[in-house]
Design a protein around this motif. Structure first.
Motif, PDB file in Angstrom:
ATOM      1  N   LEU A 159      -8.125   3.701  -6.500  1.00  0.00           N
ATOM      2  CA  LEU A 159      -8.784   2.427  -6.292  1.00  0.00           C
ATOM      3  C   LEU A 159      -8.146   1.593  -5.981  1.00  0.00           C
ATOM      4  N   SER A 160      -6.905   1.353  -6.538  1.00  0.00           N
ATOM      5  CA  SER A 160      -5.888   0.434  -6.162  1.00  0.00           C
ATOM      6  C   SER A 160      -5.611   0.156  -4.808  1.00  0.00           C
ATOM      7  N   VAL A 161      -5.317   1.214  -4.186  1.00  0.00           N
ATOM      8  CA  VAL A 161      -4.989   1.506  -2.604  1.00  0.00           C
ATOM      9  C   VAL A 161      -6.376   1.136  -2.017  1.00  0.00           C
ATOM     10  N   LEU A 162      -7.396   1.738  -2.371  1.00  0.00           N
ATOM     11  CA  LEU A 162      -8.590   1.335  -1.448  1.00  0.00           C
ATOM     12  C   LEU A 162      -8.895  -0.051  -1.615  1.00  0.00           C
ATOM     13  N   ILE A 180       0.883  -1.265  -0.140  1.00  0.00           N
ATOM     14  CA  ILE A 180       0.128   0.072  -0.092  1.00  0.00           C
ATOM     15  C   ILE A 180       0.948   1.189  -0.013  1.00  0.00           C
ATOM     16  N   ILE A 181       2.080   1.179   0.863  1.00  0.00           N
ATOM     17  CA  ILE A 181       2.870   2.429   0.831  1.00  0.00           C
ATOM     18  C   ILE A 181       3.675   2.561  -0.600  1.00  0.00           C
ATOM     19  N   TYR A 182       3.756   1.447  -1.363  1.00  0.00           N
ATOM     20  CA  TYR A 182       4.677   1.420  -2.388  1.00  0.00           C
ATOM     21  C   TYR A 182       3.612   1.981  -3.592  1.00  0.00           C
ATOM     22  N   GLU A 183       2.169   1.778  -3.612  1.00  0.00           N
ATOM     23  CA  GLU A 183       1.003   2.264  -4.402  1.00  0.00           C
ATOM     24  C   GLU A 183       1.093   3.842  -4.276  1.00  0.00           C
ATOM     25  N   ILE A 184       1.013   4.236  -2.807  1.00  0.00           N
ATOM     26  CA  ILE A 184       0.966   5.477  -2.655  1.00  0.00           C
ATOM     27  C   ILE A 184       1.902   6.219  -3.271  1.00  0.00           C
ATOM     28  N   TRP A 185       3.241   5.872  -3.084  1.00  0.00           N
ATOM     29  CA  TRP A 185       4.434   6.203  -3.762  1.00  0.00           C
ATOM     30  C   TRP A 185       4.577   6.528  -5.323  1.00  0.00           C
ATOM     31  N   LEU A 186       3.800   5.471  -5.745  1.00  0.00           N
ATOM     32  CA  LEU A 186       3.645   5.477  -7.176  1.00  0.00           C
ATOM     33  C   LEU A 186       2.747   6.744  -7.830  1.00  0.00           C
ATOM     34  N   SER A 193     -13.529  -1.562 -13.026  1.00  0.00           N
ATOM     35  CA  SER A 193     -14.495  -0.598 -13.253  1.00  0.00           C
ATOM     36  C   SER A 193     -13.988   0.586 -14.247  1.00  0.00           C
ATOM     37  N   LEU A 194     -12.432   0.906 -14.238  1.00  0.00           N
ATOM     38  CA  LEU A 194     -11.865   1.691 -15.094  1.00  0.00           C
ATOM     39  C   LEU A 194     -11.666   1.167 -16.436  1.00  0.00           C
ATOM     40  N   LEU A 249      -3.776   8.785 -10.787  1.00  0.00           N
ATOM     41  CA  LEU A 249      -4.597   9.106  -9.643  1.00  0.00           C
ATOM     42  C   LEU A 249      -5.959   8.135  -9.585  1.00  0.00           C
ATOM     43  N   GLU A 250      -6.587   8.059 -10.416  1.00  0.00           N
ATOM     44  CA  GLU A 250      -8.073   7.344 -10.487  1.00  0.00           C
ATOM     45  C   GLU A 250      -7.713   5.835 -10.330  1.00  0.00           C
TER      46      GLU A 250
END
Length: 299
Positions: free
Chosen positions: A217-220, A198-204, A266-267, A212-213
């Protein structure tokens, strides 16, 4: 099994205590109906209580026995016959699988109930204190006998087993403990990896590598999976402590995984058919979750 005289000696039970109980024997008769109603209100708030009182017939029969016990608490002679009667009560509790801590919790309720009644009827005085002391001794003797019968039944079953049965049971317990430890350890490791992910996804997202979109959704979805793993870990720890394992938690993990997949898909408008299929899966899992929750809440 200890004799009643030995047990009375442990609690310093005297003829004065029996006389103190006889002085308030009218409490048993006057309040037996109210006591049973209050007792059942308390009992039904305990987890799984309905499992042991599964029908109206059983509850009615049980209420009558509780009334008799309540009255006999003040009027019975604390002799060998009384001891045998309480041992039989404990044996019945053991046979139906009633946890011993239920008996302890209910006896604590009885103690508080009687304290309130005696103080209300007699007020605060030296005599009231002596009577309450005798009542507490009587309740302690009752609790001791019931809990000891649990223990003796367990030992009787254990000693009745053959040598190889005992060896098999002991080894299965050790293997089961290893499995439980491995499951808890694995879930904790997976949870730690998910936090890092999750931290890695936020950094990306912050560096612009992940839109961002899509990233949001991936982080969620990842947080949803982490929450499900946390619940599964908590449930496994409860199971190790002796609680029954709930099937509902496994369905919730499956729901979290499918919802995460739906969030990501959904994307992609071109994957409408797959989204519809997954939506139906979520609906089916939701129905199963609701049914399990409804059944478990009634147990």
């Amino acid at each position: 099994m200890e004799t009643i005289e030995e047990l009375k000696g442990h609690y310093n039970w005297t003829e004065e205590d029996e006389e103190n109980l006889r002085k308030v024997a009218w409490i048993g008769e006057k309040y037996k109906e109210e006591f049973v109603e209050e007792f059942y209100i308390y009992l039904e708030n305990l987890p799984d209580a309905s499992k042991y009182l599964s029908s109206k017939e059983i509850r009615d029969r049980h209420k009558e026995k509780i009334k008799k016990w309540f009255v006999s608490l003040f009027t019975s002679k604390y002799d060998a016959q009384y001891l045998k009667g309480l041992y039989r009560v404990g044996e019945v509790h053991f046979k139906i699988g009633l946890p011993p801590h239920y008996v302890q919790a209910l006896m604590s309720f009885v103690r508080s109930y009687l304290m309130n009644i005696i103080n209300r009827e007699m007020g605060v005085s030296t005599e009231t204190s002596r009577i309450l002391l005798s009542i507490n001794k009587a309740l302690d003797i009752n609790l001791d006998l019931m809990i000891n019968s649990f223990r003796e039944e367990e030992l009787r079953l254990y000693h009745a087993m053959g040598k190889y049965q005992k060896i098999l049971i002991e080894n299965v317990k050790r293997i089961s403990w290893f499995f439980d430890f491995f499951i808890v350890f694995t879930l904790a490791v997976v949870g730690a990896f998910l936090i890092v992910w999750i931290i890695y996804e936020i950094w990306l997202i912050l560096t612009g590598v992940l839109p961002l979109e899509r990233g949001g959704l991936s982080v969620l979805g990842s947080i949803l999976i982490l929450y499900a793993i946390s619940e599964l870990l908590s449930e496994e720890i409860k199971h190790i402590k002796g609680s029954a394992l709930s099937l509902r938690i496994f369905v919730s993990v499956a729901l979290a995984a499918v919802i995460r997949k739906v969030l990501i898909l959904s994307l992609s408008p071109e994957k409408v058919q797959e989204l519809i299929t997954l939506s139906l899966v979520i609906l089916a899992l939701g129905v199963v979750f609701w049914l399990i929750h409804r059944v478990e809440s009634k147990l």
